[in-house]
Every structure is written in C-alpha cells, then in structure tokens.
Design an enzyme around this catalytic site. Sequence first.
Site, mmCIF file in Angstrom:
data_model
loop_
_atom_site.group_PDB
_atom_site.id
_atom_site.type_symbol
_atom_site.label_atom_id
_atom_site.label_comp_id
_atom_site.label_asym_id
_atom_site.label_seq_id
_atom_site.Cartn_x
_atom_site.Cartn_y
_atom_site.Cartn_z
ATOM 1 N N ASP A 286 -65.123 -0.308 36.418
ATOM 2 C CA ASP A 286 -66.347 -0.659 36.542
ATOM 3 C C ASP A 286 -66.761 -0.826 34.741
ATOM 4 O O ASP A 286 -66.223 -0.049 33.829
ATOM 5 C CB ASP A 286 -67.251 0.749 36.796
ATOM 6 C CG ASP A 286 -68.900 0.229 36.705
ATOM 7 O OD1 ASP A 286 -69.366 -0.621 37.375
ATOM 8 O OD2 ASP A 286 -69.521 0.776 35.720
ATOM 9 N N GLU A 328 -63.941 -5.603 36.655
ATOM 10 C CA GLU A 328 -65.181 -6.179 36.510
ATOM 11 C C GLU A 328 -65.751 -6.531 35.421
ATOM 12 O O GLU A 328 -66.594 -5.876 34.592
ATOM 13 C CB GLU A 328 -65.993 -4.910 37.340
ATOM 14 C CG GLU A 328 -67.357 -5.197 37.614
ATOM 15 C CD GLU A 328 -68.708 -4.593 37.024
ATOM 16 O OE1 GLU A 328 -69.818 -5.269 37.124
ATOM 17 O OE2 GLU A 328 -68.437 -3.949 36.099
#
Length: 642
Positions: A286, A328
């Site tokens: 993330d 990501e």
Amino acid sequence: MNLELESKRSLERILHSLDLSKMAKRDQKLFIRRLHEKFPQLFVLLFEIYGHRYDFFFYLQSVIQTLADAHTKRSRKLKDKDQARLNDPHWYQHENMLGMACYVDLFAGDLKGLKDKIPYLVETGVTYLHLMPLYDSPKGDSDGGYAVSNYRQVNTTLGNNKDLESLANTLAEAGISLVLDFVFNHTSDEHPWALAAKAGDIDYSEYYYMFDDKHIPDQYEQHLREIFPQIRRGNFSWDDDSSKWVWTTFNNFQWDLNYTNPAVFNAITDEMLYLANLGCEALRLDALAFIWKEMGTNCENQDKAHKLIQAFNCCLQIAAPAVVFKSEAIVHPDEVLKYIDKDECQLSYNPLLMALIWNTLATRNTHLLTESMHKSFAISPDCAWVNYVRCHDDIGWTFDDAVAQNLGVKGQDHRQFLNQFYTGRFEGSFATGVAFAENPSNGDCRVCGSLASLAGLEQGINTDNDTLINHAIARILMVHSIILSIGGIPLLYSGDELALLNDYSYEQDDSKKHDGRWVHRIPVTDAVIAQSNTLNTPQHQVTTGLQQRIAIRKQHSLFGQAGTRILNSDNPAIFAFERYTDEGKKLIAICSFSEHRQVISSTYLGLDNGQVWHDLLTDFVKTSAANSINLQPYQVMWLTQL
Ligand code: OTU
C-alpha cells in the site's frame, strides 16, 4: 570499500552467532542455502540505506535472526508451498488466473461467513482473492482499514487470527490464493508504537517523523502533493499528546513511518513475515511510493524507496519465498514501471490502463489509450500486470502529459473535462459519479462511483431508458473483456460482476460522509446475488456475459503466458491488440468504444493474410474474402485462427 568482501565477512560473522536451535535440521540446510544466495543482494541494499550508521551491523545481524525465527515458525504446508512456487515462479501469468478484491464485512459479514462464500467465488472463477485490510484499526473512521493499529490482530468485528489462517487454508484447497495488504507506509495513531511515541518514548518517537514546530515541515511542504486535501491542508498534523507535528501523508490518524531508522525496517520486516506466515501468497504494498522522504523533492518514488522494497523482497525470498509483492503505485506511468521487477514487485496494478479505459469511454477516441499502451504496457516477462477497471479507491486521471500533448490534448484541461464528465456535470454524459479530494487551491479532484453507475446503468435505470441501459451493459462487458485478455491478472472489484449501483447511504454516516469512496463500497448481499440470477435484468446480462468471457479466457493459453502487441487501427473508436506465442499462435482483440456501429479494415490488424479467423465470443467467422469487419456498439471480438 569492497562491498563483496564486506558482505562475505558479515555473513560469516552472522552465521557464527545465528540461533537456529529451534529450526528443524532439514529446514536449516535450505534456509542457509537461501541465505547464501540472497544475502549479498540484501547486504548491498541495506548498506546503501543504513551503512553510514555506527550501528549498521547490529541491525543487519538482528534482521537475519528475524528471518530465521520467522522461517522456523512457518508451517510445513507453507514451506511446501515455497518449494512449489519456486518450481513454478510464473504461476501468476496463467490463463486460469482471475482476481477479485472485496471487503470481508461487505461481502460476507465476517471471516467465517466468507468461508461459506467460497463456492460463489469458485463458480465465478476466482483464483486470487484480495481481502481489504482486516487488521485491528481505530473505531469510526479508519480509512477503510488502511490505518493499522496491530498487524498481528484481525479486527475483532471480522473474527480472529485462527479464522484467518483457517480461511487461508480452505481458500488454498479451493485453488484460491489469498492476498493481504501490507500497509507499511504508516500505522494508525493507536498502534502501540504510536502510543509509545505520544507518551514521549525516545525510541518510538524515532519510528515516526515528529517535529517541535513547523520550521522543517514547511520546508518539506514546498515540494509535496496533497493526497486528501478535503480532510486537511498539507501533510503534517498536530498531535496534542506529544505536542509535536507528525508527518501524515493521508489522514491525521495515519502516521508515516520513518524508514531512515533501521529499527523501523527491522520491525516492519517482522510484521511482514507474520502476515506471510498466515498463508497469504501475495502482499499488496500500500502507498509504496511514499515510504522514503528526501528534503527538496516531492518525497515520492525516491531511489531509496525502491531499495527498501527490494530489501523487503529479499527478506521474503529468504524466509517465505512463496509470497510475491504487488505494487500499488498510483503515480506517473514512468514511475509505475520502475517498481516492476522480479526482485522488487513481481505484480503491479495497472492504473494507466484503468484510467484510460474510462477516458476512452468518455471521449470515444482511442488514440491516447493506444499511444500510452504502446509506450508503457511492456514489462519484464517475469512479472505481470494486475489489470482492473474499478477498485475500492477513486479514479485519478493518470497519463503522461507529453504523450497527450503529441495528440493535441492538454493534460490539465482534459482532466478537468473528465472530472466533469464523470461527476455528471458535463451535458450528455452517461455517468453518475461523485467528486473526491477536491483541492480548493487548484480545482483538482478525483472521481468515485461504482463501475455500473459510472458506465451509465444508474442513469439508464432512473430514466427507464432501454437504449441507455443496453449501452451501459455493453460498456461493462467491453471494459471487462479488455482486462480479461490484454495480459496479466484480471482483477474484478467485488460487486462489479453483479452490476451494483452507487450506494449513497454513507452520506448518513458520520464516520464516512466526508469520504466519497464509500459510494462504491457496497454490500454484496444474497439478495443482490439472487437478482443477478433473475432473467432479463441488466444484472443478469452482466453476470452471464462476464461468465462467458471468463470461461473463454480460462480455455485458451493465449490469454495467459503470451506476448502482447498493441495494434494501430484505422478507426479512432477501436482499440486493438494482439496476443502471440513464439510458436506463431495468435489472438487479435478488437474493442469498440462507440455506441454506434463501426467498421474497421482487416489490413490494419493483419487479418488479411488469407486465413480464416474465428471470434471466440460469437459465431462470427472471417474468411479472406471480406476486407472489413463490422462491430456493433461496444462490441468486442476475440479472433483466433482456426
Ligand atoms: C492507498 O491509496 C489505498 O488504496 C487507499 O485506500 C488508502 O486510503 C491510502 O493508500 C492510504 O493507506 O491515496 O486515494 O498516489 O493514491 O497509494 C488513494 C498513491 C491513495 C495513492 C495511493 C493511495
């Protein structure tokens, strides 16, 4: 300094005192072998980041002990999985792969409920399941779980760690790889590390970026983007408890970790291996672009961010090699590519394809999509894209302004148009979306909404307009056809396969109403699934159309490990590409982005070679006689040679 020599010496010293007493003998041999293989790489990476510190060797030694301890705790089953994956490292490129991302609570209530939904997943064809963050996090707003208070504890509303482990096992038996989030850029302000820092603990204060006054933050701020400007201006938040300014790239309660401190690297490695040992097969990194800050830069995509990720990956390959990383990076396309490598992130979201699919639906002109894919689609043959159309986040209009400029498109103006188009402020738009993260200084914003609502189904249903409804269905199927065939893992966002419409109930919820992304985080109830089984509903058409396409994908190896070549077409409404193998097998995908009938000439696509082409989606057969092909609104063809 001779790094090779120093690396060798360091490893010898570490092995001398490494405690393997709890590790099974046969595992010891393998572990030591992997360590010998990977240590030189890890040493160089960590030396470049932390080698200037007097205590470098101490941290190096301690992280290797962490790897050994984690490997000791790894179950036999997972150790077997390690071996199996090492024997088949490109498993994620297989045509059988189909991803889905879902919230445990919205999809199934809790982890136990999710087990009961496995038959639905299997029926849908899912082989890769990303569960949105399910760790302990603050009550109320927790950024959808992206503020983690304890990586080792499942959020009690969803179950416990045993439930998660057991779910991972059952999923594996059903042929589904579990994907978990690795939220390593920040923790919540309720994480024990943050609580200790708030209480003034010196060691833990160094886990974060904390400042007495705004002097230094203001210097950084000159070059930083604002990610959630609707919540707070700037990137720093005042913390009353410690009386400090804290670096918070996202919400105030998400404290950025300070990776200049090797203790943070070691502690997070330990947490990462804990997640690996739960049985996940991929970790979604993330907000990875933000993990390294450098004064005078925008503090995104820094060289040392790449080094850190490579170092984490090295650690995984030593202690839990079955696990791969998914990047990501929702950043400039050139920067997205830099994270993709077998030694960094084997998988990556493809935000450029996602954004440009929506762009092209609005403009009906494929030039920007085609040019951008020509430039940015090719990646290492060891890696794979994760292609998606919607996800739990907003849509940001990422594309390379220089590529757009060459086509006469002005980046900023065009983004404004796209925002207006998808928030329904542009006359004639079919989309029903919600603006997100509006920046009062420059007018920037991003777009939220479910796939079906953004594709026109909400408007069609609300105005009872069959043409709009049919176009929306065709759009939904067409965009999914692209992600199913272009190369990589197609990732469905749970609920999209059922054509769920926007859910506005978040506007009534105090912990959600400031965050428009909740409009597309929608419960997937049994009733909704039942509706998709009701003949003649738009939901039914979407579900069955998708099922057909998924089944075809899984039957043909050309959808899996095959090359991708983007084609130019003579019709600006058509996007086309070719999948090919070294043995000369070919599949040509033709996708119409228009609600009108389109014609494309065969010559452009290389279909005029006198051979017979057969569409896998319809009974259309192209013989050499015809030199053009007609397409219905939003039609897709998957042409192969008979
Ligand atoms: C990620 O996204 C998650 O996907 C979001 O749901 C989280 O809120 C966020 O991190 C914080 O954990 O800002 O709007 O440029 O766009 O990493 C989404 C990269 C986000 C960011 C992306 C981030």
